[in-house]
Design a protein around this motif. Sequence first.
Motif, PDB file in Angstrom:
ATOM      1  N   TYR A 121       0.854  -1.183   0.000  1.00  0.00           N
ATOM      2  CA  TYR A 121       0.000   0.000   0.000  1.00  0.00           C
ATOM      3  C   TYR A 121       0.892   1.236   0.000  1.00  0.00           C
ATOM      4  O   TYR A 121       1.700   1.445   0.912  1.00  0.00           O
ATOM      5  CB  TYR A 121      -0.909   0.010   1.225  1.00  0.00           C
ATOM      6  N   VAL A 122       0.772   2.042  -1.052  1.00  0.00           N
ATOM      7  CA  VAL A 122       1.571   3.260  -1.193  1.00  0.00           C
ATOM      8  C   VAL A 122       0.657   4.461  -1.002  1.00  0.00           C
ATOM      9  O   VAL A 122      -0.313   4.647  -1.749  1.00  0.00           O
ATOM     10  CB  VAL A 122       2.249   3.333  -2.582  1.00  0.00           C
ATOM     11  N   ASP A 123       0.945   5.271   0.008  1.00  0.00           N
ATOM     12  CA  ASP A 123       0.127   6.460   0.238  1.00  0.00           C
ATOM     13  C   ASP A 123       0.993   7.711   0.225  1.00  0.00           C
ATOM     14  O   ASP A 123       2.218   7.659   0.353  1.00  0.00           O
ATOM     15  CB  ASP A 123      -0.667   6.363   1.555  1.00  0.00           C
ATOM     16  N   LYS A 130       3.671   9.212  -5.717  1.00  0.00           N
ATOM     17  CA  LYS A 130       3.326   7.839  -5.325  1.00  0.00           C
ATOM     18  C   LYS A 130       2.927   6.965  -6.513  1.00  0.00           C
ATOM     19  O   LYS A 130       3.238   5.770  -6.545  1.00  0.00           O
ATOM     20  CB  LYS A 130       2.202   7.845  -4.287  1.00  0.00           C
ATOM     21  N   THR A 131       2.245   7.548  -7.507  1.00  0.00           N
ATOM     22  CA  THR A 131       1.850   6.763  -8.677  1.00  0.00           C
ATOM     23  C   THR A 131       3.078   6.355  -9.484  1.00  0.00           C
ATOM     24  O   THR A 131       3.199   5.208  -9.927  1.00  0.00           O
ATOM     25  CB  THR A 131       0.878   7.559  -9.566  1.00  0.00           C
ATOM     26  N   SER A 134       4.830   3.637  -7.625  1.00  0.00           N
ATOM     27  CA  SER A 134       4.075   2.381  -7.716  1.00  0.00           C
ATOM     28  C   SER A 134       4.392   1.663  -9.021  1.00  0.00           C
ATOM     29  O   SER A 134       4.583   0.439  -9.051  1.00  0.00           O
ATOM     30  CB  SER A 134       2.572   2.659  -7.622  1.00  0.00           C
ATOM     31  N   HIS A 177      -1.429  -2.954 -10.557  1.00  0.00           N
ATOM     32  CA  HIS A 177      -1.378  -1.647  -9.909  1.00  0.00           C
ATOM     33  C   HIS A 177      -2.794  -1.080  -9.856  1.00  0.00           C
ATOM     34  O   HIS A 177      -3.400  -0.794 -10.893  1.00  0.00           O
ATOM     35  CB  HIS A 177      -0.464  -0.693 -10.682  1.00  0.00           C
ATOM     36  N   ASP A 179      -4.622   1.996  -8.892  1.00  0.00           N
ATOM     37  CA  ASP A 179      -4.350   3.403  -8.609  1.00  0.00           C
ATOM     38  C   ASP A 179      -5.593   4.087  -8.055  1.00  0.00           C
ATOM     39  O   ASP A 179      -6.690   3.981  -8.621  1.00  0.00           O
ATOM     40  CB  ASP A 179      -3.892   4.096  -9.895  1.00  0.00           C
ATOM     41  N   VAL A 219       0.199  -3.457  -6.091  1.00  0.00           N
ATOM     42  CA  VAL A 219       0.396  -2.170  -5.421  1.00  0.00           C
ATOM     43  C   VAL A 219      -0.927  -1.421  -5.437  1.00  0.00           C
ATOM     44  O   VAL A 219      -1.551  -1.264  -6.487  1.00  0.00           O
ATOM     45  CB  VAL A 219       1.472  -1.314  -6.123  1.00  0.00           C
ATOM     46  N   SER A 221      -2.224   2.249  -4.662  1.00  0.00           N
ATOM     47  CA  SER A 221      -1.752   3.611  -4.387  1.00  0.00           C
ATOM     48  C   SER A 221      -2.954   4.506  -4.129  1.00  0.00           C
ATOM     49  O   SER A 221      -3.933   4.485  -4.880  1.00  0.00           O
ATOM     50  CB  SER A 221      -0.912   4.146  -5.550  1.00  0.00           C
ATOM     51  N   LYS A 222      -2.880   5.267  -3.039  1.00  0.00           N
ATOM     52  CA  LYS A 222      -4.017   6.109  -2.639  1.00  0.00           C
ATOM     53  C   LYS A 222      -3.501   7.309  -1.874  1.00  0.00           C
ATOM     54  O   LYS A 222      -2.510   7.232  -1.150  1.00  0.00           O
ATOM     55  CB  LYS A 222      -4.993   5.308  -1.763  1.00  0.00           C
TER      56      LYS A 222
END
Length: 326
Positions: A121-123, A130-131, A134, A177, A179, A219, A221-222
Amino acid sequence: TTTDAINQRKYRYSIDELYFYSGGRMITGNEKRVAYTDRIVGKEIESDRESAFVTDLTLEILRGHVLSKDLRSKFVDEFGERRGSTLFMKERKALLTAVDQFKKEYIDKKRTQGRSLVTVYVDGDGGSGKTTLSKMLCQYENKCNGFDTSEIFTSATTGVGLTSDPFQKYNYEYSTHLDEFMPEQSLSFSDFNKTFEQNGVVDVASRMNSKSWLSDFCVISKSRPLTQTVAAIGQQATDQELLDPGNVKRQIQRRMPLNITVTKMSYAIKRYDKKLNAYVELKTFKRDSNFTEKELKAFLEEVHELIEEIRSEIAPPKFFNIDTFI
């Protein structure tokens, strides 16, 4: 003449009486000799060395060690630009068939033996990168596992590719991914747990059809923090399930074992701790204006090592051949 002579662009006869024109101009001397020699290329015969190279390369493809995007460069490195490109075009169809066979065997293996899904989880705030990060994570994991960096399924809930059905266009890519994905909008608590289960293969429903989601790496991403996403998914749990809020939280968090928080100045890596039922910060990489490609590679390698460590802990159970016990 001999095969080796042709491959070396040699010729047996004098070309003194050959008249050679290009663009209406007669070519003579060494210029004529070079032009004539180049014409021999189309008559080259595949040598034993070239046949052995193609055979070895095919085996490497079937083992997942060579990516389709690197095929032509393999030939050029071995035989030079001219001969390498010519031989590649001759063998291209068969080599791409080997690539397709590797992918088919990979899919069949996942369907029968399960997978080891690791979800990161990428925030981070909008515009923090972040995108982009990711996508780099997906590309790096693909490369490390024998897949083209383009073999990534991307599903967006905003902008280009907008859809409320996140797996609608999935086509058996190694990495996924998601997104700006908000799981609670399309998945219940139990559906989230089933979809992001680390072992086994899960069928994902689609408006178009139902298909197996086989990615080993995902992944999400948020822009909102992971804690908010965990809480939002938890609210989808039933009243019975909510009698044990700690377990609800545990079931969600263990399916997203890594969290990377992105700012314009750093990447912070956190890992889920089962005993604490919480995320523990492991390391922060500073990414100021002097952040180099070498430092980025070090970050990606660090994350990859964590992913492999997690994967070793969640490896699918070993399948035995029952016939051997009978």
